[in-house]
Design a protein around this motif. Sequence first.
Motif, PDB file in Angstrom:
ATOM      1  N   SER A   1       0.826  -1.210   0.000  1.00 13.89           N
ATOM      2  CA  SER A   1       0.000   0.000   0.000  1.00 13.89           C
ATOM      3  C   SER A   1       0.861   1.261   0.000  1.00 13.89           C
ATOM      4  CB  SER A   1      -0.921   0.005   1.223  1.00 13.89           C
ATOM      5  OG  SER A   1      -1.762  -1.128   1.230  1.00 13.89           O
ATOM      6  N   VAL A   2       1.944   1.245   0.784  1.00 15.39           N
ATOM      7  CA  VAL A   2       2.862   2.394   0.814  1.00 15.39           C
ATOM      8  C   VAL A   2       3.427   2.636  -0.578  1.00 15.39           C
ATOM      9  CG1 VAL A   2       5.143   3.151   1.600  1.00 15.39           C
ATOM     10  CG2 VAL A   2       3.496   2.261   3.250  1.00 15.39           C
ATOM     11  N   ARG A   3       3.821   1.571  -1.263  1.00 18.64           N
ATOM     12  CA  ARG A   3       4.412   1.720  -2.596  1.00 18.64           C
ATOM     13  C   ARG A   3       3.376   2.273  -3.585  1.00 18.64           C
ATOM     14  NH1 ARG A   3       9.188  -0.239  -4.951  1.00 18.64           N
ATOM     15  NH2 ARG A   3       9.094  -0.416  -7.222  1.00 18.64           N
ATOM     16  N   TYR A   4       2.151   1.735  -3.529  1.00 19.83           N
ATOM     17  CA  TYR A   4       1.105   2.176  -4.449  1.00 19.83           C
ATOM     18  C   TYR A   4       0.808   3.666  -4.252  1.00 19.83           C
ATOM     19  CZ  TYR A   4      -3.284   2.251  -7.049  1.00 19.83           C
ATOM     20  OH  TYR A   4      -4.274   2.550  -7.960  1.00 19.83           O
ATOM     21  N   ILE A   5       0.589   4.069  -3.004  1.00 19.72           N
ATOM     22  CA  ILE A   5       0.230   5.469  -2.737  1.00 19.72           C
ATOM     23  C   ILE A   5       1.415   6.392  -3.011  1.00 19.72           C
ATOM     24  CG2 ILE A   5      -0.560   7.078  -0.957  1.00 19.72           C
ATOM     25  CD1 ILE A   5      -2.147   4.825   0.282  1.00 19.72           C
ATOM     26  N   SER A   6       2.625   5.900  -2.756  1.00 20.07           N
ATOM     27  CA  SER A   6       3.809   6.706  -3.062  1.00 20.07           C
ATOM     28  C   SER A   6       3.871   7.029  -4.547  1.00 20.07           C
ATOM     29  CB  SER A   6       5.079   5.966  -2.630  1.00 20.07           C
ATOM     30  OG  SER A   6       5.154   5.865  -1.226  1.00 20.07           O
ATOM     31  N   LEU A   7       3.517   6.067  -5.377  1.00 20.93           N
ATOM     32  CA  LEU A   7       3.494   6.309  -6.821  1.00 20.93           C
ATOM     33  C   LEU A   7       2.499   7.415  -7.174  1.00 20.93           C
ATOM     34  CD1 LEU A   7       3.697   2.636  -8.176  1.00 20.93           C
ATOM     35  CD2 LEU A   7       5.389   4.446  -8.546  1.00 20.93           C
ATOM     36  N   LEU A   8       1.349   7.430  -6.496  1.00 21.43           N
ATOM     37  CA  LEU A   8       0.353   8.479  -6.738  1.00 21.43           C
ATOM     38  C   LEU A   8       0.925   9.850  -6.370  1.00 21.43           C
ATOM     39  CD1 LEU A   8      -2.921   6.817  -5.331  1.00 21.43           C
ATOM     40  CD2 LEU A   8      -2.123   6.861  -7.699  1.00 21.43           C
ATOM     41  N   PHE A   9       1.626   9.913  -5.242  1.00 22.41           N
ATOM     42  CA  PHE A   9       2.206  11.181  -4.799  1.00 22.41           C
ATOM     43  C   PHE A   9       3.403  11.600  -5.661  1.00 22.41           C
ATOM     44  CE2 PHE A   9      -0.431  10.709  -1.114  1.00 22.41           C
ATOM     45  CZ  PHE A   9      -0.635  12.012  -0.662  1.00 22.41           C
ATOM     46  N   MET A  10       3.960  10.651  -6.376  1.00 21.83           N
ATOM     47  CA  MET A  10       5.070  10.966  -7.269  1.00 21.83           C
ATOM     48  C   MET A  10       4.565  11.357  -8.660  1.00 21.83           C
ATOM     49  SD  MET A  10       7.477   7.853  -5.884  1.00 21.83           S
ATOM     50  CE  MET A  10       8.882   8.001  -6.968  1.00 21.83           C
ATOM     51  N   GLY A  11       3.225  11.542  -8.744  1.00 21.55           N
ATOM     52  CA  GLY A  11       2.633  12.067  -9.970  1.00 21.55           C
ATOM     53  C   GLY A  11       2.141  11.042 -10.957  1.00 21.55           C
ATOM     54  N   GLU A  12       2.161   9.750 -10.586  1.00 22.20           N
ATOM     55  CA  GLU A  12       1.730   8.712 -11.521  1.00 22.20           C
ATOM     56  C   GLU A  12       0.199   8.576 -11.515  1.00 22.20           C
ATOM     57  OE1 GLU A  12       4.127   7.147 -13.568  1.00 22.20           O
ATOM     58  OE2 GLU A  12       5.117   8.857 -12.646  1.00 22.20           O
ATOM     59  N   ALA A  13      -0.368   8.390 -12.700  1.00 23.60           N
ATOM     60  CA  ALA A  13      -1.820   8.258 -12.841  1.00 23.60           C
ATOM     61  C   ALA A  13      -2.271   6.893 -12.334  1.00 23.60           C
ATOM     62  CB  ALA A  13      -2.218   8.431 -14.299  1.00 23.60           C
ATOM     63  N   PRO A  14      -3.411   6.822 -11.639  1.00 20.98           N
ATOM     64  CA  PRO A  14      -3.914   5.522 -11.176  1.00 20.98           C
ATOM     65  C   PRO A  14      -4.060   4.509 -12.299  1.00 20.98           C
ATOM     66  CG  PRO A  14      -5.136   7.302 -10.133  1.00 20.98           C
ATOM     67  CD  PRO A  14      -4.270   7.935 -11.178  1.00 20.98           C
ATOM     68  N   SER A  15      -4.439   5.000 -13.492  1.00 21.68           N
ATOM     69  CA  SER A  15      -4.641   4.081 -14.623  1.00 21.68           C
ATOM     70  C   SER A  15      -3.342   3.503 -15.167  1.00 21.68           C
ATOM     71  CB  SER A  15      -5.377   4.806 -15.756  1.00 21.68           C
ATOM     72  OG  SER A  15      -4.621   5.917 -16.209  1.00 21.68           O
ATOM     73  N   SER A  16      -2.201   4.044 -14.733  1.00 21.12           N
ATOM     74  CA  SER A  16      -0.915   3.532 -15.214  1.00 21.12           C
ATOM     75  C   SER A  16      -0.312   2.518 -14.252  1.00 21.12           C
ATOM     76  CB  SER A  16       0.075   4.691 -15.399  1.00 21.12           C
ATOM     77  OG  SER A  16       0.507   5.205 -14.144  1.00 21.12           O
ATOM     78  N   ILE A  17      -1.054   2.212 -13.169  1.00 22.42           N
ATOM     79  CA  ILE A  17      -0.549   1.282 -12.149  1.00 22.42           C
ATOM     80  C   ILE A  17      -1.434   0.034 -12.117  1.00 22.42           C
ATOM     81  CG2 ILE A  17       0.100   0.981  -9.739  1.00 22.42           C
ATOM     82  CD1 ILE A  17       0.011   4.063  -9.474  1.00 22.42           C
ATOM     83  N   LEU A  18      -0.843  -1.127 -12.326  1.00 21.73           N
ATOM     84  CA  LEU A  18      -1.556  -2.390 -12.184  1.00 21.73           C
ATOM     85  C   LEU A  18      -1.131  -3.018 -10.860  1.00 21.73           C
ATOM     86  CD1 LEU A  18      -3.268  -4.815 -13.149  1.00 21.73           C
ATOM     87  CD2 LEU A  18      -1.206  -5.671 -14.324  1.00 21.73           C
ATOM     88  N   ALA A  19      -2.087  -3.148  -9.941  1.00 22.04           N
ATOM     89  CA  ALA A  19      -1.847  -3.809  -8.654  1.00 22.04           C
ATOM     90  C   ALA A  19      -2.736  -5.042  -8.601  1.00 22.04           C
ATOM     91  CB  ALA A  19      -2.159  -2.868  -7.496  1.00 22.04           C
ATOM     92  N   ALA A  20      -2.136  -6.223  -8.627  1.00 20.85           N
ATOM     93  CA  ALA A  20      -2.928  -7.456  -8.741  1.00 20.85           C
ATOM     94  C   ALA A  20      -2.635  -8.409  -7.595  1.00 20.85           C
ATOM     95  CB  ALA A  20      -2.624  -8.141 -10.071  1.00 20.85           C
ATOM     96  N   THR A  21      -3.690  -9.068  -7.135  1.00 26.72           N
ATOM     97  CA  THR A  21      -3.573 -10.086  -6.100  1.00 26.72           C
ATOM     98  C   THR A  21      -4.433 -11.275  -6.499  1.00 26.72           C
ATOM     99  OG1 THR A  21      -3.677 -10.502  -3.726  1.00 26.72           O
ATOM    100  CG2 THR A  21      -5.412  -9.094  -4.673  1.00 26.72           C
ATOM    101  N   PHE A  22      -4.718 -12.196  -5.559  1.00 27.79           N
ATOM    102  CA  PHE A  22      -5.371 -13.437  -5.962  1.00 27.79           C
ATOM    103  C   PHE A  22      -6.842 -13.560  -5.586  1.00 27.79           C
ATOM    104  CE2 PHE A  22      -1.296 -14.862  -7.179  1.00 27.79           C
ATOM    105  CZ  PHE A  22      -1.530 -15.879  -8.098  1.00 27.79           C
ATOM    106  N   THR A  23      -7.290 -12.863  -4.564  1.00 23.99           N
ATOM    107  CA  THR A  23      -8.683 -13.024  -4.148  1.00 23.99           C
ATOM    108  C   THR A  23      -9.411 -11.691  -4.210  1.00 23.99           C
ATOM    109  OG1 THR A  23      -8.243 -12.610  -1.796  1.00 23.99           O
ATOM    110  CG2 THR A  23      -7.987 -14.876  -2.580  1.00 23.99           C
TER     111      THR A  23
END
Length: 536
Positions: free
Chosen positions: A22-44
């Motif tokens: 979660s820290v990595r994902y939100i850090s990317l948002l604060f670093m200016g990355e668009a949510p649509s450019s981030i794929l975060a995948a899990t299993f359930t």
Amino acid sequence: MSFKPFLAYSASAGSGKTFALSVRYISLLFMGEAPSSILAATFTNKAAAEMRQRVVDSLRSLADKSNEAFTDAMCVQTGLSREELLLKQPEVLARFLASSSYIVTLDSFFSSILRSASLEIGLEPDFVTKEQGEDELEKHFLEEVQAEGLLSSLVKLSMDIEDKRFMKIFDLMQNFYKVDPLLPKQEEGNLALVKQEEACEVLRVKMIKALTDAGAAARCMKQFETKSIKELFAKSLFEKETLGEHSWFKKVANDEIEGLYAFLKKELALWSQVKEAIVLHNLFKIYDYYKNATITNAKSSGVLSFDDLTYFTYRLLHESLSKEFLYFKIDSKFKHILLDEFQDTSTLQFLLLKPLIDEIFSGHGQSEFKSFFYVGDTKQSLYRFRGGVEELFDKVAEHYDVNIEQMDTNYRSSKNVVEQVNRWFELAMEGYVPQKSKEGASEGYVEVLESEEPIDEAVKQAKRLLALGVDVNHIAFLVSTNKDGVSLQEACLSQDIATLLQTSSSLKNLPKIAALVAMTAYLFYGKKIDAHALAL
């Protein structure tokens, strides 16, 4: 800023991997990355929903005192001060809520890819994904085999692999289908089994004559007096380098006999190879019809199993779609990929993700900011039944030169629990990294008991804990089967221990619940009562 673009965490249970993700994902948002450019995948679905909610909650409560550890971790990742993060918070939250985000399960991600271009491979886009019973698939399979006049081949194949049960073959076909794109191409070879058996038979007869001439004992002759080459091949005496090594043949193993023995071993090995080639040839021939039946069933019913989903998505990505067309179809181009529970990823699932991962690494060293991150625990591969391969964790890191860091502190469990887990795994797992317990963790308690009557022993231990003042709500029993769960619950009730049973099957299938469901259906809808259910 300490953000590492290419990183993997080997993280045991309770070590904070969801926090790190979660820290990595939100850090990317604060670093200016668009949510649509981030794929975060899990299993359930549960894990994906929890991560999505955690992102929103963390964004909203960034200034809260209780969220201080999270904010501090983000400061380290982004290089921004706490004040800078709080200043940017409203804009980042608004952008996240207003944008398309890809916090998904792998299955739902593959499903969205397949649905976007399913017509390319003749599949209607309104398909549903769920596991089906095997009866319908078995029926389609047998119809396909029968239509081609191959039922006799199926029976012969069962005989060849020395298992006459149809379900054994059917299970094998299902396992092939799970990894279909990885199967080797089958080539037509020289399958002259009869000719090879004749060569073995000539040598067998010569061996008997040579042994007779040498005055060998009857038990020696009996080793070669077999009714079939298969029986001869199974003889343990062919495990010896020379026949003279066998105590029965020491006195008679002259040069002629040893020469015949060496030639016979060689011809038997060739016979085995030809036999194996024939079995594989017939196996893959039958599998072709199984695959056709599976594909036909999926397309006609519009219901895809998870194996169907992976198979069709692979075909789509590797046979029908260009990478550019894929990005157009899903209306996104991923610059960052975050994968949870990576130890559960199958080889085929990784191959579906590989073009996207390759795209990220293709720009490595250039000015565009891209990243790849995955996290998992190879001690707990829960999806082996769907092809999960924990060995991929290290192989992928090696292939892409990703640095693996250890998250070796368990923040959830007590000290004795962590140390007991270390003792078990250090003996069973090569390269195991011992886990640490958090500072100030309680001592905890672990006891391992063996009993021929585990149900009775479980109830006995529960009564002991209750007598010591342990709250009944703090006691949990884990069992292997639903049947064990029912038996244990009944044993607890006989001792006045209140229990709540949670099974992997639907509650409506439990006998007492089934009776209530049947009666309710009769009272409300006039449906015929299932007398059997009420009698249980």
